[in-house]
Motif scaffolding. Sequence first.
Motif, PDB file in Angstrom:
ATOM      1  N   ALA A   1       6.790 -40.816  29.909  1.00  0.00           N
ATOM      2  CA  ALA A   1       7.176 -40.357  31.250  1.00  0.00           C
ATOM      3  C   ALA A   1       6.553 -39.011  31.601  1.00  0.00           C
ATOM      4  CB  ALA A   1       8.704 -40.274  31.347  1.00  0.00           C
ATOM      5  N   VAL A   2       6.494 -38.088  30.649  1.00  0.00           N
ATOM      6  CA  VAL A   2       5.920 -36.777  30.968  1.00  0.00           C
ATOM      7  C   VAL A   2       4.405 -36.850  31.064  1.00  0.00           C
ATOM      8  CG1 VAL A   2       7.870 -35.500  30.016  1.00  0.00           C
ATOM      9  CG2 VAL A   2       5.872 -35.939  28.560  1.00  0.00           C
ATOM     10  N   VAL A   3       3.783 -37.763  30.328  1.00  0.00           N
ATOM     11  CA  VAL A   3       2.341 -37.972  30.502  1.00  0.00           C
ATOM     12  C   VAL A   3       2.086 -38.473  31.922  1.00  0.00           C
ATOM     13  CG1 VAL A   3       0.350 -39.364  29.800  1.00  0.00           C
ATOM     14  CG2 VAL A   3       1.843 -38.352  28.062  1.00  0.00           C
ATOM     15  N   ALA A   4       2.889 -39.437  32.372  1.00  0.00           N
ATOM     16  CA  ALA A   4       2.745 -39.957  33.738  1.00  0.00           C
ATOM     17  C   ALA A   4       3.020 -38.888  34.785  1.00  0.00           C
ATOM     18  CB  ALA A   4       3.687 -41.153  33.936  1.00  0.00           C
ATOM     19  N   ALA A   5       3.888 -37.915  34.452  1.00  0.00           N
ATOM     20  CA  ALA A   5       4.209 -36.813  35.370  1.00  0.00           C
ATOM     21  C   ALA A   5       3.188 -35.679  35.302  1.00  0.00           C
ATOM     22  CB  ALA A   5       5.608 -36.278  35.065  1.00  0.00           C
ATOM     23  N   ASP A   6       2.118 -35.879  34.526  1.00  0.00           N
ATOM     24  CA  ASP A   6       1.022 -34.903  34.418  1.00  0.00           C
ATOM     25  C   ASP A   6       1.447 -33.608  33.736  1.00  0.00           C
ATOM     26  OD1 ASP A   6      -1.641 -34.101  34.704  1.00  0.00           O
ATOM     27  OD2 ASP A   6      -1.255 -33.110  36.624  1.00  0.00           O
ATOM     28  N   ALA A   7       2.270 -33.728  32.704  1.00  0.00           N
ATOM     29  CA  ALA A   7       2.612 -32.539  31.913  1.00  0.00           C
ATOM     30  C   ALA A   7       1.328 -31.925  31.369  1.00  0.00           C
ATOM     31  CB  ALA A   7       3.530 -32.921  30.761  1.00  0.00           C
TER      32      ALA A   7
ATOM     33  N   ARG B   1      -3.021 -39.533  22.407  1.00  0.00           N
ATOM     34  CA  ARG B   1      -4.160 -39.524  23.327  1.00  0.00           C
ATOM     35  C   ARG B   1      -4.638 -40.933  23.673  1.00  0.00           C
ATOM     36  NH1 ARG B   1      -5.111 -34.686  24.917  1.00  0.00           N
ATOM     37  NH2 ARG B   1      -5.099 -32.880  23.525  1.00  0.00           N
ATOM     38  N   ARG B   2      -4.842 -41.771  22.660  1.00  0.00           N
ATOM     39  CA  ARG B   2      -5.427 -43.088  22.937  1.00  0.00           C
ATOM     40  C   ARG B   2      -4.409 -44.074  23.488  1.00  0.00           C
ATOM     41  NH1 ARG B   2      -9.083 -43.078  17.426  1.00  0.00           N
ATOM     42  NH2 ARG B   2     -10.635 -41.573  18.175  1.00  0.00           N
ATOM     43  N   GLU B   3      -3.242 -44.174  22.841  1.00  0.00           N
ATOM     44  CA  GLU B   3      -2.265 -45.160  23.314  1.00  0.00           C
ATOM     45  C   GLU B   3      -1.532 -44.699  24.564  1.00  0.00           C
ATOM     46  OE1 GLU B   3       1.719 -47.541  21.741  1.00  0.00           O
ATOM     47  OE2 GLU B   3       0.205 -46.907  20.287  1.00  0.00           O
ATOM     48  N   TYR B   4      -1.133 -43.407  24.594  1.00  0.00           N
ATOM     49  CA  TYR B   4      -0.354 -42.926  25.735  1.00  0.00           C
ATOM     50  C   TYR B   4      -1.197 -42.231  26.797  1.00  0.00           C
ATOM     51  CZ  TYR B   4       3.952 -44.429  23.643  1.00  0.00           C
ATOM     52  OH  TYR B   4       4.956 -45.225  23.137  1.00  0.00           O
ATOM     53  N   GLY B   5      -2.469 -42.012  26.517  1.00  0.00           N
ATOM     54  CA  GLY B   5      -3.382 -41.506  27.535  1.00  0.00           C
ATOM     55  C   GLY B   5      -3.212 -40.043  27.897  1.00  0.00           C
ATOM     56  N   PHE B   6      -2.671 -39.243  26.993  1.00  0.00           N
ATOM     57  CA  PHE B   6      -2.478 -37.822  27.295  1.00  0.00           C
ATOM     58  C   PHE B   6      -3.808 -37.081  27.270  1.00  0.00           C
ATOM     59  CE2 PHE B   6      -1.334 -33.446  25.768  1.00  0.00           C
ATOM     60  CZ  PHE B   6      -0.773 -33.022  26.963  1.00  0.00           C
TER      61      PHE B   6
ATOM     62  N   ARG C   1      17.347 -42.675  30.444  1.00  0.00           N
ATOM     63  CA  ARG C   1      17.840 -41.492  31.151  1.00  0.00           C
ATOM     64  C   ARG C   1      17.048 -40.252  30.759  1.00  0.00           C
ATOM     65  NH1 ARG C   1      24.177 -39.912  31.862  1.00  0.00           N
ATOM     66  NH2 ARG C   1      24.118 -42.087  32.546  1.00  0.00           N
ATOM     67  N   VAL C   2      16.783 -40.097  29.475  1.00  0.00           N
ATOM     68  CA  VAL C   2      16.006 -38.932  29.024  1.00  0.00           C
ATOM     69  C   VAL C   2      14.627 -38.940  29.648  1.00  0.00           C
ATOM     70  CG1 VAL C   2      15.002 -37.763  27.020  1.00  0.00           C
ATOM     71  CG2 VAL C   2      17.308 -38.717  26.873  1.00  0.00           C
ATOM     72  N   ALA C   3      13.992 -40.088  29.734  1.00  0.00           N
ATOM     73  CA  ALA C   3      12.655 -40.188  30.322  1.00  0.00           C
ATOM     74  C   ALA C   3      12.660 -39.756  31.781  1.00  0.00           C
ATOM     75  CB  ALA C   3      12.135 -41.622  30.191  1.00  0.00           C
TER      76      ALA C   3
END
Length: 483
Positions: free
Chosen positions: A207-213, A244-249, A149-151
């Motif tokens: 989730a926020v990385v995927a949302a382009d934060a 950066r490396r694992e989550y791709g931010f 839910r938080v995500a």
Amino acid sequence: MGTDPGLRRLALRTLLAAFPGSAPPDWALRLIADGLAGHTLFGRNVTDPAQVAASTAALRAIRPDVLIAIDEEGGDVTRLAHATGSPYPGNAALGAVNDVGLTRRVYQAIGAELAALGINVNLAPTVDVNSADDNPIIGTRSFGADPVRVAAHSAAAVAGLQSAGVAACAKHFPGHGATISDSHYGLPTVDVPLDLLRVRDLPPFAAVVAADAKAIMTAHIRVPALTGEGPATFSRAVLVDLLRREYGFAGVVITDALEMKGAAQAAGGIGPAAVRALDAGADLLCIGADVDAALVEEVAEAIVAAIGDGRLAVARVEEAAGRADALAAWTRAGTTAEITASNLGYAAAKRAVRVEGVLSGLESPLVLQLVSASTIAEGRVPWGLGPHLDGTESLPVVAAETEPAALVELAGGRPIVLVGRHVHRLAGAAELVETLAARHPVTVVEMGWPSTWRPVGVRAFVTTYGASHANGWAAAETLGLAG
């Protein structure tokens, strides 16, 4: 021999400072001209909308791409509405409603207000999963205790803010929700395996990385499995290997305020903290709230000195400054949403209210507000039912200093409504409530993080999931007491 001006400018490009007062002083403007990335606004910088707009215009007149940040979370953490309380419910209430479309609309509305005032970075949303009921610093700032839910709501909040042209900064990586101490005062520890972090604390950040934060803020917390003895803010394993490396931010890593003891104490001062944060992979360093020109110069000199003696690679600082520049460029190109006057926040807060028990028989009650301290993040913002009542008597009460018999006598034949925040952990409050309820009709309104505690004998237990102006109105309306 003075500081190399080129390196000084490079160091300044990685710093978010702050200033006192309702207008930027000359030194704050001069530092912008010298390359300072920007300033963060706090409640002390906010008098009214016209004044805030004039302040941001003065900063932008010096350099159009200056970053102007603020902590405008809605709910219990507000800077724009610090004098009255926010007209929006916070994350806990939005999580309770569990309508991601509503969360997006609320954050878009907040973003539109910020953009209209010339503010282009919001140090929000808080995306921590509040897994500890007694967490003293996150609580109602969190969308809840369920990572899924938080995500979902975290991504919606980021999308809402950024649709208004305001960069979102999701916080506090890798997750401050399991702590039972406040990083303003020390270095909290979350001593759990990395596998647990991945399923409990990290999904909202994915989730926020995927949302382009556009930005993510570090946490001054110790996670031994990742950070060893120091905080995440100083950990390359956290900021580079994991984020950066694992989550791709690919966006900007912003530090939480370096003046906080979780960072400054761990490093031996704000200057050394800045050096360690940059070396670990942070890009934009939030110095804090209590800032003057001398402190900014001290931090810049510490960075330059670390470059000079080889402790900090110049390429790392250039990378950080480049990311801050890219953020500034995005904010200049962003679209701005129109502000639409509505009761969006109040309607949302009403949807969040939960009632256990029976609310009948509440005609002309005595309303008692349990006095409680505010966190540094919240500041001293008015809260409670007082501003919304229809003439009903309302009094402050210090739980640990109050005799139940005196309150029963004061109430006479009237029922009592006790309003509090985190009542279960407020000194003397649980005992006061249950002693009163044993001899008098009592309803409790909980405006903090809801725990599993429910007082024995009360007629009703009302949960608002926050203490904003909107939450206060929603409670008064639910009780039938709104004027």
